[in-house]
Motif scaffolding. Structure first.
Motif, short mmCIF file in Angstrom:
data_model
loop_
_atom_site.label_atom_id
_atom_site.label_comp_id
_atom_site.label_asym_id
_atom_site.label_seq_id
_atom_site.Cartn_x
_atom_site.Cartn_y
_atom_site.Cartn_z
N GLU A 1 -11.88 2.15 2.16
CA GLU A 1 -12.61 3.41 2.33
C GLU A 1 -14.01 3.36 1.74
O GLU A 1 -14.90 4.09 2.19
N TYR B 1 0.82 -1.22 0.00
CA TYR B 1 0.00 0.00 0.00
C TYR B 1 0.86 1.26 0.00
O TYR B 1 0.46 2.29 -0.53
N GLU C 1 -4.70 9.23 -0.82
CA GLU C 1 -4.97 8.39 -1.99
C GLU C 1 -5.29 9.18 -3.26
O GLU C 1 -4.86 8.77 -4.35
N LYS D 1 -11.66 0.65 -6.84
CA LYS D 1 -12.07 1.41 -5.66
C LYS D 1 -12.73 2.72 -6.06
O LYS D 1 -12.24 3.45 -6.92
N HIS E 1 -3.81 9.66 5.15
CA HIS E 1 -4.06 9.14 3.80
C HIS E 1 -4.07 10.24 2.75
O HIS E 1 -4.62 11.32 2.95
N ASN F 1 -8.69 10.36 2.09
CA ASN F 1 -7.98 11.62 1.93
C ASN F 1 -8.00 12.42 3.22
O ASN F 1 -8.16 13.65 3.21
N GLU G 1 3.49 5.13 -2.32
CA GLU G 1 3.38 6.58 -2.40
C GLU G 1 3.55 7.07 -3.84
O GLU G 1 2.91 6.56 -4.74
N TRP H 1 -2.58 9.76 -5.80
CA TRP H 1 -2.07 8.68 -6.65
C TRP H 1 -3.13 8.01 -7.51
O TRP H 1 -2.83 7.55 -8.60
N PHE H 2 -4.35 7.94 -7.00
CA PHE H 2 -5.39 7.17 -7.69
C PHE H 2 -6.56 8.05 -8.11
O PHE H 2 -6.78 9.13 -7.55
N LEU I 1 -11.88 7.25 -2.16
CA LEU I 1 -10.46 7.31 -1.83
C LEU I 1 -10.24 8.03 -0.50
O LEU I 1 -10.79 9.10 -0.26
N ASN J 1 -6.97 2.01 -7.92
CA ASN J 1 -6.71 1.05 -6.86
C ASN J 1 -7.71 -0.08 -7.06
O ASN J 1 -8.93 0.12 -6.89
#
Length: 598
Positions: A149, A35, A107, A96, A105, A101, A38, A110-111, A99, A80
């Protein structure tokens, strides 16, 4: 990004599940890559390599359905996702939608969140597979999916029409550890199974994966409002496997698999921090730890955590398993003999140090089995002092140069303890706690020196209480001396009777202010309004609040440089993971003026 290790764990878990006759196996979120990659998730080759590793996993899935987490690039965006595999055939990729945030976190950096209800086609190894939001019909049941999430939001995927009538939800997660979070997580899973009239399975990553976050390996299974499966968390093993027999036709299920777990924050702290230290040591390829053991609460708590690491690891893995997983060539023996090989401690005294703290440090080290050195640093301190006095043309005095004279003692300890760490090829353990981080009550390049700061995420009051717990409940009788001493830096002459709380404020007050100011983001006046009912001396309370906000503001630069720390509480002051604050600011001047006038 430890491809070989992750692939080995995944395949070993699949093989064990097959051996036990398990038909549906849910592996954690992003388990192929990890996970914590980063900004490496921005590199398309990471996802391409994950897909390549997926090709090694698919042939291992004979007669079993498996979910495997990985990043997927689709239409120039990174998602993700989990790959759904049954009997050596890929069935599709769920992506997913929600996300994380907040807190630790990031996410959305990146995603991309997948649109709810949307499904598309993804080309993989010459075949088109569904990707996005969909369900599967398998084993005469309907299976739906959420990823971590997804389940924590009110508008969650499970409530969408696509998932109406789902019999089983699978939720692969990477949910970081924090005190008390497991109870909330369990409640979420149980209520989800009740709300959607289904069986809900949740599985989490395990261990200190990338340095700061700890994953507790939580596995939860609930059916229609009843918990029927829960494992023990914070294991030293490569993975845990928990199973339950479910009759989806409503008949009698198999025996419940609910194991006892760590019941309180003190127990959680010892388990989580010791696991984190073990993983940090072995993944950094270090030979153990070096610690400047002052005889006070902070360094003593860290020494005990290393002993807990050894005790817990040996109990769960045995000596051979502990030795192999640590990557070290240890000599077999009991826990104290292993501690001796892994923990090097040193008491670095000055003319201002007391016999009490020396005896405290020595007796604790001996009781744990740690190596213990002691030396004086007065000569080094004197050399620094002589040099600066000659340069500025005057003598330093405690009346005019208090902070400078304190700090040079703490800094003079750093080079030699770093030297010991280099010689032994060990991690140097920093001893700063969160309360010190709040107000900068720590010498930069002194007691903040270190490779890792194990207690920087917990406050001093917690440390003091945990040490009493460790003495009475965990059996560390060598803490008797430590627990009898008032916290003190011992940097001023002994006749000045220095204590931490006299320098700052009572630690209990500092914690109360911290929670309102840092965790709850309240202004000075709002902090006062919320605390004044518990403090009859309002003038003194205002002074403490003012002191906290001023010291908080001017010491952000120190927090920027504290060694990496483990996330343990529901908040922390690490600007790289939770709390970002400007290095330069007004220092709440206008807000503190409002407080003084109130």
């Amino acid at each position: 990004m430890n491809w070989e290790n992750n692939l080995s764990n995944i395949i070993e878990a699949i093989n064990e599940a097959q051996h036990k006759g398990i038909q549906i196996l849910c592996l954690p979120e992003l388990c192929i890559t990890g996970y914590g990659c980063e900004d490496m998730f921005h590199s398309t080759w990471i996802a391409e390599k994950a897909l390549d590793k997926l090709g090694h996993i698919v042939p291992e899935t004979k007669d079993i359905f498996v979910t495997v987490g990985l990043p997927v690039w689709f239409e120039d965006k990174c998602y993700n996702a989990i790959c759904l595999i049954y009997n050596q055939q890929v069935l599709g990729f769920y992506a997913k939608q929600k996300l994380a945030n907040d807190g630790v976190h990031y996410e959305p950096r990146w995603f991309t969140p997948w649109p709810t209800g949307k499904a598309a086609s993804f080309h993989y190894l010459g075949t088109d597979y569904p990707i996005g939001h969909f369900t599967l019909d398998l084993f005469d049941i309907k299976i739906g999916f959420e990823i971590c999430e997804d389940a924590w939001r009110e508008d969650r995927p499970a409530g969408h029409t696509i998932n109406h009538g789902v019999d089983l939800f699978l939720n692969p997660s990477a949910s970081h550890f924090a005190f008390g979070k497991a109870e909330f997580r369990e409640s979420l899973v149980v209520k989800s199974s009740e709300r959607f009239d289904c069986t809900y399975l949740y599985t989490n990553l395990l261990g200190n994966e990338a340095g700061r976050m700890i994953y507790d390996g939580d596995i939860l299974i609930a059916k229609k409002g009843q918990l029927i499966g829960r494992n023990r968390r914070l294991s030293f093993k490569n993975f845990n496997l928990l199973s339950a027999v479910i009759d989806f036709n409503g008949n009698q299920d198999g025996e419940k698999a609910i194991q006892l777990d760590h019941p309180n924050p003190f127990a959680e702290f010892g388990k989580a921090a010791s696991l984190a230290l073990f993983d940090y040591m072995r993944k950094s390829r270090s030979k153990g730890f070096v610690l400047s053991l002052s005889g006070g609460a902070d360094s003593s708590s860290i020494a005990v955590l290393v002993a807990e690491m050894v005790k817990n690891g040996l109990e769960e893995l045995g000596f051979d398993g502990f030795n192999v997983k640590s990557g070290l060539d240890l000599t077999e023996g009991d826990a104290k003999k292993v501690v001796y090989q892994l923990l090097h401690t040193a008491y670095q005294g000055t003319v201002n140090s007391s016999e009490d703290t020396f005896n405290s440090a020595k007796s604790l080290a001996e009781s744990l089995g740690a190596r213990f050195y002691d030396w004086k640093i007065d000569e080094e301190v004197g050399a620094y002092r002589d040099s600066i006095e000659k340069a500025i043309g005057r003598e330093l005095t405690w009346e005019t140069d208090d902070i400078a004279l304190q700090n040079i003692q703490a800094r003079a300890r750093s080079p030699i303890i770093w030297m010991l760490a280099n010689i032994e090829k060990c991690l140097l353990l920093s001893t700063s706690n969160r309360s010190e981080g709040d107000v900068g009550y720590a010498t930069m390049d002194g007691d903040t020196s270190g490779s890792i700061s194990p207690i920087a995420a917990v406050d001093k009051s917690f440390i003091l209480s945990w040490l009493t717990y460790a003495e009475n409940e965990l059996g560390y009788k060598g803490l008797k001396h430590v627990n009898s001493l008032a916290p003190t830096a011992e940097l001023r002459p002994q006749e000045m009777m220095q204590t931490d709380e006299a320098d700052l404020m009572p630690y209990s007050v500092l914690v109360d202010i911290e929670r309102k100011a840092v965790r709850d983001k309240k202004s000075p006046l709002e902090v006062y309004d919320r605390l004044k009912g518990g403090y009859p001396d309002h003038v003194l309370l205002k002074q403490w609040i003012t002191k906290f906000f001023r010291m908080w503001s001017i010491n952000q630069w120190k927090r920027e440089r504290i060694a990496p720390s483990f996330h343990l509480d529901d908040f922390n002051v690490d600007p790289r993971t939770w709390c970002r604050f400007p290095i330069l600011s007004s220092g709440f001047q206008e807000e503190l003026d409002e407080l003084s006038r109130s």
